[in-house]
Design a protein around this motif. Structure first.
Motif, PDB file in Angstrom:
ATOM      1  N   ARG A 646       0.860  -1.376   0.156  1.00 38.53           N
ATOM      2  CA  ARG A 646      -0.287  -0.038   0.127  1.00 38.53           C
ATOM      3  C   ARG A 646       0.982   1.161  -0.329  1.00 38.53           C
ATOM      4  O   ARG A 646       0.769   1.746   0.966  1.00 38.53           O
ATOM      5  CB  ARG A 646      -1.205   0.263   1.080  1.00 38.53           C
ATOM      6  CG  ARG A 646      -2.130  -1.272   1.294  1.00 38.53           C
ATOM      7  CD  ARG A 646      -2.990  -0.919   2.142  1.00 38.53           C
ATOM      8  NE  ARG A 646      -4.720  -1.378   1.814  1.00 38.53           N
ATOM      9  CZ  ARG A 646      -4.812  -1.170   1.782  1.00 38.53           C
ATOM     10  NH1 ARG A 646      -5.507   0.428   1.784  1.00 38.53           N
ATOM     11  NH2 ARG A 646      -6.260  -1.885   1.487  1.00 38.53           N
ATOM     12  N   GLY A 647       1.830   1.250  -0.636  1.00 42.60           N
ATOM     13  CA  GLY A 647       2.774   2.681  -1.447  1.00 42.60           C
ATOM     14  C   GLY A 647       3.420   2.639  -0.337  1.00 42.60           C
ATOM     15  O   GLY A 647       3.954   3.483  -0.106  1.00 42.60           O
ATOM     16  N   GLU A 648       3.287   1.563   1.054  1.00 41.75           N
ATOM     17  CA  GLU A 648       4.950   2.193   2.284  1.00 41.75           C
ATOM     18  C   GLU A 648       5.994   1.530   0.908  1.00 41.75           C
ATOM     19  O   GLU A 648       5.987   0.691   0.136  1.00 41.75           O
ATOM     20  CB  GLU A 648       4.915   1.256   2.905  1.00 41.75           C
ATOM     21  CG  GLU A 648       3.419   1.753   3.961  1.00 41.75           C
ATOM     22  CD  GLU A 648       3.579   1.465   5.331  1.00 41.75           C
ATOM     23  OE1 GLU A 648       4.833   0.615   5.719  1.00 41.75           O
ATOM     24  OE2 GLU A 648       3.065   1.503   5.805  1.00 41.75           O
TER      25      GLU A 648
END
Ligand code: ACO
Length: 703
Positions: A646-648
């Motif tokens: 999730r974009g981390e």
């Protein structure tokens, strides 16, 4: 494993049956009858003090009176007479005993088992069993058992801890058309165990695949070593994986059935292919005994039915060999052997119009093409085709392709004629199954075998010797103080010696010292009580976090001491640990268990609720390599979180693998000393930023 001794025991030239009986229905009678019926050509010596002849064979009152040598003795006398008979067999020079008799460790009489083993060891005699059905070998026409008869001949060999299962499988080999060369019942495994037989089968020309039914084992490391060295595929069905099942298996075999996840890991480490149930064991064993490994990822499926093609496609994804479209040249050629409305992609659907010739042409071309690493051919019985003719076309195509060393499996869906045709295929070396998913699963076993072979580790590891010295000195100090649990400071020193990054920590014995140490370590800080009498520090109010200045240190110091005294007035307080408060990262946990079967084993998983609620953890038996440590990270369900979901940003998995490996070194090196340990939490930062062991625990073995 002494090959010659096991040869004499399991492929004897001369065999005695001690406890042979002239009474039909008794096990001692059945074994003699089975040896004769099976066509055994060696010498059979029935031993019974009250008989002169059994089934036309001269009977001897005792083994000592048998003329000439006896290689193997099958024992069918009650357990209480075992010591005397073992001694007599030893004196006679018998090489191995096949002990059918029950009534040993499985029913609380380990003393009788130990006594038998002690006597056998004196004479270097090996023991199969006790508590077994016996041992059968087709290539020797040796049915040294009370099973109904020799199994359908084949290239696989089975070792089973359950005798009843051997009996069940024995005759099913005929109905299922799955042949075996040897069926060996191993029972209590008092002496000869899975590892011995894996090694022995490796040198057996009549066995191409080893099939195991395992309830539990005592020496898991010996098993891993033997399986790693095996040049033949090994398929294992491990029972007793549920909590209740594991208790049942333990009482059944008298051995401990270890945790399912540890077995899963050990099998992977050893390169052993797993079966999910008995049918799967049959199917995978047949396939691995007849077909070579699938050496690449490209699976091609040929079919005359869209439905079975879709089912096979789903199965391919489920079992880890997802389909890819065939390249253009393959599609162009295949298009020649189907109507306009067929599909040459993958699965290749020749449609219901496919007859013998199309099956022949497409099989021959697909099987021979370099792109194809494995071929699954599906057929649905139609009124225009004869299943047997289709089977012959497939076999002929494989033979005419000029290619060897590439796997093929088949599924026919239909009636009796299809079943007969599949039986013919199996007899001719092509595994065939009634369901398209089963044919794909069988191919997946061949792919799994190739992958396991490619990744098989030699278990070599190279740990720092000086770390062990540091650890032993710390342990000696704790033991001198009559402690079996290390303080966090001591535990972290051991972790640090093994190269694991730990949060800075020091022991303060006074408030002033706490302030001085705190300034040296740097703010923010965590203060924790250090007392062997207070293990659950937070419960005792013994932890204060996020301390930002000198005043905070003084206040926390006093509060913690007050809380600790209130919690346990007579607690032995070493002081207060002043610890760097590491920035928060992704929490993971490392732990160790001393498994009854496999010994020191490392557990890894995501921390917090992931470990407590979801039990998202994986295991490896030590020692293992750095690349195996890296594999563990990818195995947990939460792997995506560490990969940067999730974009981390991705987390520092390289450092994490290094830390898991270093932890495994510590657990392996200090096996004699450490009862249990963990690092929880380990805070993992973004790629390149490393990690920190924020808390560490080591409990020593009592000495
Ligand atoms: N030397 C030679 N023969 C002897 C000796 C001896 N020292 N002692 C006894 N015998 C003879 C007996 O006289 C008898 O012969 P007979 O029929 O002429 O009288 C024969 O040996 C057998 O002895 P019995 O006392 O009659 O014992 P029995 O046959 O009832 O049972 C057995 C023996 C089968 C070994 C039994 O003790 C046993 O363990 N049964 C269970 C076996 C089993 O199921 N194993 C597999 C477990 S796996 C599964 O679950 C399928």
């Amino acid at each position: 494993m002494d090959k010659n001794v096991l040869d004499k025991m399991l492929r004897p030239k001369t065999v005695a049956v001690v406890g042979a009986s002239a009474t039909p229905g008794k096990i001692g009678y059945t074994v003699i009858n089975n040896l004769i019926k099976g066509g055994y050509t060696g010498k059979i010596y029935p031993i019974n003090p009250t008989c002169t002849e059994i089934l036309g064979l001269k009977c001897y009152p005792s083994i000592s009176e048998v003329p000439g040598e006896v290689d193997s003795a099958i024992i069918t006398i009650p357990a209480k007479a075992m010591a005397e008979v073992t001694e007599a067999c030893g004196k006679k020079g018998v090489k191995g005993l096949i002990v059918i008799t029950s009534g040993f460790s499985e029913s609380g009489r380990k003393d009788l088992e130990d006594e038998m083993l002690e006597i056998a060891a004196k004479y270097k005699m090996r023991i199969l069993g006790p508590n077994i059905v016996g041992s059968l070998s087709n290539s020797d026409k040796f049915n040294g058992s009370f099973a109904p008869g020799l199994p359908l001949p084949g290239k696989a060999s089975l070792v089973t801890q359950s005798g009843a299962l051997l009996i069940a499988i024995d005759m099913a080999t005929y109905t299922r058309k799955i042949g075996f060369d040897k069926l060996i019942s191993i029972g209590n495994m008092a002496d000869v165990d899975f590892a011995d037989l894996i090694e022995w089968f490796d040198e057996d020309d009549n066995t191409t695949c080893v099939s195991l039914y395992i309830e539990g084992m005592k020496n898991g490391r010996k098993f891993i070593d033997a399986a790693r060295k095996s040049s033949k595929p090994i398929v294992a069905l491990k029972s007793g994986v549920s909590a209740h099942g594991s208790a049942a298996a333990a009482s059944h075999t008298g051995s401990l059935a270890g945790a399912a996840k540890i077995y899963n890991s050990a099998f992977k480490q050893a390169g052993v292919i797993q079966a999910q149930d008995l049918n799967d064991l049959f199917n995978r064993t047949l396939t691995l005994s007849q077909q070579p490994p699938m050496k690449g990822e490209n699976l091609l499926i040929l079919t005359n039915g869209g439905g079975v093609g879709v089912l096979a496609t789903d199965a391919a994804e489920k079992y880890g060999i997802p389909l890819h479209f065939a390249p253009a040249d393959v599609q162009t050629e295949l298009k020649k052997h189907m109507p306009e409305f067929g599909s040459a992609k993958n699965p290749v659907d020749m449609t219901g119009m496919a007859g013998n010739d199309w099956y022949y042409q497409t099989t021959k071309f697909s099987y021979a093409h370099d792109w194809t690493d494995g071929l699954v051919v599906l057929y649905c019985e139609t009124a225009m085709t004869n299943p047997f003719e289709i089977a012959k076309s497939i076999k002929q195509a494989v033979d005419d392709s000029g290619v060897t060393g590439k796997p093929i499996t088949v599924s026919f869906v239909g009636g009796e004629k299809s079943d007969q045709a599949m039986g013919w295929l199996v007899e001719n070396g092509i595994p065939a199954f009634g369901g398209p998913d089963i044919a794909v699963n069988a191919m997946a076993a061949l792919r799994e075998y190739a992958r396991l072979q490619e990744n098989k580790s030699d278990g070599a590891y190279n740990c720092d010797e000086s770390a062990k010295k540091t650890a032993l000195a710390i342990f000696a100090q704790a033991r001198a103080e009559k402690r079996d649990s290390l303080t966090e400071i001591e535990a972290k020193e051991v972790f640090k010696a093994y190269g694991m990054p730990v949060t800075k920590i020091a022991l303060a014995k006074s408030e002033d010292e706490a302030v001085a140490l705190g300034n040296k370590i740097g703010f923010p800080l965590v203060l924790k009580i250090v007392s062997p009498d207070i293990l659950h520090k937070s419960d005792a109010g013994g932890v204060k976090v996020n301390i930002k200045d000198d005043a905070g240190i003084r206040e926390a110091y006093q509060t913690i001491l007050k809380n600790a005294k209130a919690y346990k007035a007579d607690a032995n307080i070493h002081g207060i640990a002043i610890q760097e408060m590491a920035p928060w990262g992704t929490e993971v946990i490392l732990g160790s268990v001393n498994d009854a079967a496999f010994g020191p084993t490392v557990m890894f998983g995501l921390g917090g609720i992931f470990v407590e609620v979801l039990k998202d953890v994986t295991f490896r038996v030590t020692p293992f390599t750095k690349s195996e440590a890296a594999e563990m990270i990818g195995e947990i369900k939460g792997a995506a979180i560490l990969a940067g979901a999730r974009g981390e940003k991705p987390k520092d998995r390289a450092m994490l693998a290094e830390t898991i490996y270093n932890y495994s070194c510590m657990i392996h090196d200090l096996d004699d000393e450490i009862k249990e340990s963990d690092a929880n939490p380990v805070l993992v930062y973004e790629d390149g930023q490393g990690l920190k062991v924020a808390d560490a625990r080591i409990i020593l073995k009592a000495k």
